[in-house]
Structures are given as structure tokens and as C-alpha cells.
Design a protein around this motif. Structure first.
Motif, mmCIF file in Angstrom:
data_model
loop_
_atom_site.group_PDB
_atom_site.id
_atom_site.type_symbol
_atom_site.label_atom_id
_atom_site.label_comp_id
_atom_site.label_asym_id
_atom_site.label_seq_id
_atom_site.Cartn_x
_atom_site.Cartn_y
_atom_site.Cartn_z
ATOM 1 N N UNK A 31 64.744 -27.468 -10.684
ATOM 2 C CA UNK A 31 64.490 -28.824 -10.208
ATOM 3 C C UNK A 31 63.815 -29.684 -11.267
ATOM 4 N N UNK A 32 62.774 -29.143 -11.914
ATOM 5 C CA UNK A 32 62.041 -29.936 -12.885
ATOM 6 C C UNK A 32 62.884 -30.310 -14.095
ATOM 7 N N UNK A 33 63.859 -29.461 -14.449
ATOM 8 C CA UNK A 33 64.746 -29.799 -15.562
ATOM 9 C C UNK A 33 65.634 -30.980 -15.193
ATOM 10 N N UNK A 34 66.028 -31.047 -13.925
ATOM 11 C CA UNK A 34 66.841 -32.174 -13.474
ATOM 12 C C UNK A 34 66.027 -33.462 -13.492
ATOM 13 N N UNK A 35 64.792 -33.386 -12.965
ATOM 14 C CA UNK A 35 63.935 -34.572 -12.905
ATOM 15 C C UNK A 35 63.575 -35.053 -14.313
ATOM 16 N N UNK A 36 63.169 -34.119 -15.170
ATOM 17 C CA UNK A 36 62.685 -34.495 -16.502
ATOM 18 C C UNK A 36 63.812 -34.870 -17.459
ATOM 19 N N UNK A 37 65.053 -34.624 -17.079
ATOM 20 C CA UNK A 37 66.162 -34.964 -17.967
ATOM 21 C C UNK A 37 66.264 -36.474 -18.188
ATOM 22 N N UNK A 38 65.685 -37.270 -17.263
ATOM 23 C CA UNK A 38 65.746 -38.722 -17.427
ATOM 24 C C UNK A 38 64.619 -39.240 -18.309
ATOM 25 N N UNK A 39 63.623 -38.389 -18.597
ATOM 26 C CA UNK A 39 62.467 -38.828 -19.380
ATOM 27 C C UNK A 39 62.742 -38.636 -20.870
ATOM 28 N N UNK A 40 63.512 -39.525 -21.425
ATOM 29 C CA UNK A 40 63.823 -39.487 -22.847
ATOM 30 C C UNK A 40 63.433 -40.823 -23.481
ATOM 31 N N UNK A 41 63.189 -40.792 -24.780
ATOM 32 C CA UNK A 41 62.903 -42.021 -25.506
ATOM 33 C C UNK A 41 61.702 -42.772 -24.959
ATOM 34 N N UNK A 42 61.889 -44.063 -24.728
ATOM 35 C CA UNK A 42 60.801 -44.930 -24.256
ATOM 36 C C UNK A 42 60.290 -44.510 -22.889
ATOM 37 N N UNK A 90 59.988 -41.543 -21.760
ATOM 38 C CA UNK A 90 59.086 -40.405 -21.943
ATOM 39 C C UNK A 90 57.699 -40.885 -22.363
ATOM 40 N N UNK A 91 57.667 -41.827 -23.302
ATOM 41 C CA UNK A 91 56.383 -42.368 -23.767
ATOM 42 C C UNK A 91 55.654 -43.063 -22.618
ATOM 43 N N UNK A 92 56.390 -43.832 -21.824
ATOM 44 C CA UNK A 92 55.786 -44.528 -20.694
ATOM 45 C C UNK A 92 55.255 -43.547 -19.655
ATOM 46 N N UNK A 93 55.988 -42.453 -19.452
ATOM 47 C CA UNK A 93 55.535 -41.460 -18.473
ATOM 48 C C UNK A 93 54.275 -40.754 -18.963
ATOM 49 N N UNK A 94 54.161 -40.552 -20.277
ATOM 50 C CA UNK A 94 52.932 -39.973 -20.812
ATOM 51 C C UNK A 94 51.727 -40.860 -20.489
ATOM 52 N N UNK A 123 59.694 -47.507 -15.304
ATOM 53 C CA UNK A 123 60.398 -46.928 -16.452
ATOM 54 C C UNK A 123 61.788 -46.436 -16.074
ATOM 55 N N UNK A 124 62.168 -46.600 -14.809
ATOM 56 C CA UNK A 124 63.477 -46.162 -14.357
ATOM 57 C C UNK A 124 64.403 -47.366 -14.204
ATOM 58 N N UNK A 125 65.640 -47.177 -14.551
ATOM 59 C CA UNK A 125 66.613 -48.251 -14.398
ATOM 60 C C UNK A 125 66.983 -48.411 -12.929
ATOM 61 N N UNK A 126 67.603 -49.540 -12.604
ATOM 62 C CA UNK A 126 68.012 -49.791 -11.222
ATOM 63 C C UNK A 126 69.002 -48.733 -10.751
ATOM 64 N N UNK A 127 69.846 -48.281 -11.660
ATOM 65 C CA UNK A 127 70.825 -47.246 -11.302
ATOM 66 C C UNK A 127 70.119 -45.935 -10.970
ATOM 67 N N UNK A 137 66.956 -45.545 -10.003
ATOM 68 C CA UNK A 137 66.202 -45.709 -8.756
ATOM 69 C C UNK A 137 67.133 -45.630 -7.555
ATOM 70 N N UNK A 138 68.284 -46.285 -7.651
ATOM 71 C CA UNK A 138 69.243 -46.240 -6.548
ATOM 72 C C UNK A 138 69.775 -44.847 -6.300
ATOM 73 N N UNK A 139 70.062 -44.121 -7.379
ATOM 74 C CA UNK A 139 70.564 -42.759 -7.245
ATOM 75 C C UNK A 139 69.529 -41.843 -6.613
ATOM 76 N N UNK A 140 68.271 -41.967 -7.051
ATOM 77 C CA UNK A 140 67.206 -41.134 -6.501
ATOM 78 C C UNK A 140 66.913 -41.511 -5.058
ATOM 79 N N UNK A 141 66.968 -42.815 -4.749
ATOM 80 C CA UNK A 141 66.664 -43.271 -3.396
ATOM 81 C C UNK A 141 67.669 -42.724 -2.391
ATOM 82 N N UNK A 142 68.918 -42.573 -2.829
ATOM 83 C CA UNK A 142 69.946 -42.073 -1.921
ATOM 84 C C UNK A 142 69.743 -40.612 -1.561
ATOM 85 N N UNK A 143 68.962 -39.906 -2.367
ATOM 86 C CA UNK A 143 68.732 -38.483 -2.128
ATOM 87 C C UNK A 143 67.368 -38.210 -1.512
#
Length: 248
Positions: free
Chosen positions: A50-61, A63-67, A129-133, A135-141
Motif C-alpha cells: 500500500x505505501x509503495x502505491x501511495x508514495x509513488x506520487x511523491x516525486x520531484x516538487x 516530495x519536497x513539499x511533503x517533507x 501538492x496533489x493535482x486535480x486528477x 485528488x479526483x482519483x483518490x477521492x473516488x476510492x
């Protein structure tokens, strides 16, 4: 120079506690990596933890923002425990305010409130730090907003036992200091002892959480163990603080 010498012991104690936490974290990560609880290699496949799926979106900027978001949440949590210890150790009349007594109930309630604020701060930044896409994808789940709110409050209550225990341990260290012992050494020992327990339970909890298919009984068992350990430290620190107070 005189002020530097007066501040040396407290700052050295702070650095020692930070190093102890870093070492415990490094040991925990080594155990987690060696046992497969965490994977540090990039995974791009179905059926991954699960955490690999969640953290796969934390790249680049992102990731820095999440830190920053995670650092803010940790700072709020740490400051809450320190503030509780400072307020509970205040002598009557200091700053024109009455003294307050450290109690497990108030330590838990303020720990709960602090955890809730920390989580809200984390969510406020994370949503930015999440795009609208995304957020929408996560909200549906995800479940509905009321269930999410209840879940956040419940998780904050779980974390509240940990922050409450930390607050009471700080008070116990202060009570020991009042009997003539070193406050710095008491804090370092407390961080090492309590931190080892928390680190071991964290690895166990992640072992049940970071899987492709979560087993609720297994995860619930680890959460229960976490709460029991936190409550034991909370009341154990209270008993020790009372004992030190009677000895002073």
C-alpha cells in the motif's frame, strides 16, 4: 562565554536525544528493510504494498513539499509534549499563572488535540501538492467525508496516547530532576528506553499495514499493542513522577 557555558548542557542533551532517535530510526529501518516490511527499490507493478502505491506520487516538487508537511506535523507533535512538560513543571505564580498538575487524562486529551492539529496541518499542505486528477482519483476510492473526519479524529486519539505518554515522561524526568538528579541524563535515558519500545511497535505495525492486501485483524492487533504500550508508559511515568515528588 559565560552564557555559552550555561547553555551547553541543555543543548548537548538535545543533540544527544536527536542522535539516539536517529540511531533507533536507522535500526528500525534496517530491520524493516531486512524483513521486507519496507522496500527501498522502485516498484512498478500491480499487487504492490500500500505505501509503495501511495508514495509513488511523491516525486520531484511534491516530495519536497511533503517533507515540509511531515516536518511541520512532527514539530507540532514534539512541541506539544515539551509544552505540557513545561506547563506542568511551572511553579505556582510563575508568569502570573497558577501551577498545573500533570495528570494522565489531561496529558492524553492535550496529546489528542495536538495530534489532531498536526494531522490537519499535514492534510492542508498535502492537498496542495496533489493535482486535480490525483485528488479526483483518490477521492473516488475513499469513503465519504463524514467517515474520513471520524477516521481522522479516531487516528488522532490513537496518536494522542503516544503524545500523552511523551508528555508524562517529560514530567517524570522533571520530577526526577527536582530530587537532585540530572535532567539531561534523565531525558536521554527516557528517549532511548521509550523510543526503543515505540520503534519496535512501529516496525510491527508497518509490517501489517504495508502489504498489498491488508488484514484488519492483524493490523488491529498491532494497533491494540501500540495503545497498550502507550497507556502503560503514560501511567508508568505518572507513578514514577509521583514517587519522585514524594522523595523530594
Amino acid at each position: 562565554m559565560k552564557d555559552m557555558k550555561a547553555m551547553a548542557r541543555p543543548f548537548l542533551a538535545l543533540y544527544a536525544m536527536a542522535l539516539v532517535i536517529a540511531l533507533l530510526g536507522r535500526i528500525g529501518l534496517a530491520v524493516a528493510g531486512g524483513t521486507g516490511v519496507l522496500a527501498f527499490d522502485y516498484i512498478s507493478a500491480s499487487g504492490v504494498p500500500v505505501l509503495d502505491v501511495i508514495c509513488s506520487i511523491l516525486t520531484g516538487s511534491a516530495f519536497v513539499a511533503f517533507l515540509f508537511a511531515a516536518g511541520l506535523a512532527l514539530c507540532v507533535s514534539t512541541a506539544g509534549a515539551v509544552l505540557y512538560g513545561a506547563l506542568a513543571s511551572r511553579a505556582e505564580g510563575d508568569a502570573g499563572a497558577p501551577a498545573v498538575l500533570p495528570r494522565p487524562l489531561t496529558a492524553f486529551l492535550w496529546g489528542w488535540a495536538t495530534a489532531l492539529v498536526a494531522l490537519v496541518c499535514l492534510m492542508i499542505v498535502a492537498l496542495g501538492i496533489l493535482s486535480a486528477v490525483q485528488v479526483g482519483s483518490m477521492s473516488s476510492k475513499l469513503p465519504g467525508l463524514p467517515i474520513i473526519v471520524v477516521g481522522v479524529i479516531g487516528f488522532a486519539a490513537f496518536l494522542g496516547t503516544l503524545l500523552g505518554a511523551a508528555s508524562m515522561v517529560v514530567c517524570a524526568c522533571v520530577a526526577r530532576w527536582r530530587t537532585g538528579h540530572s535532567l539531561e541524563m534523565a531525558l536521554v535515558v527516557a528517549v532511548a528506553a521509550c523510543g526503543a519500545v515505540v520503534a519496535a511497535l512501529t516496525v510491527g505495525t508497518f509490517s501489517a499495514l504495508n502489504v498489498a492486501s491488508i488484514s484488519l485483524p492483524a493490523l488491529g492487533g498491532w494497533f491494540a499493542a501500540d495503545v497498550v504500550a502507550n497507556v502503560a508508559m503514560l501511567f508508568g511515568a505518572k507513578v514514577y513522577a509521583d514517587k519522585m515528588s514524594l522523595a523530594s
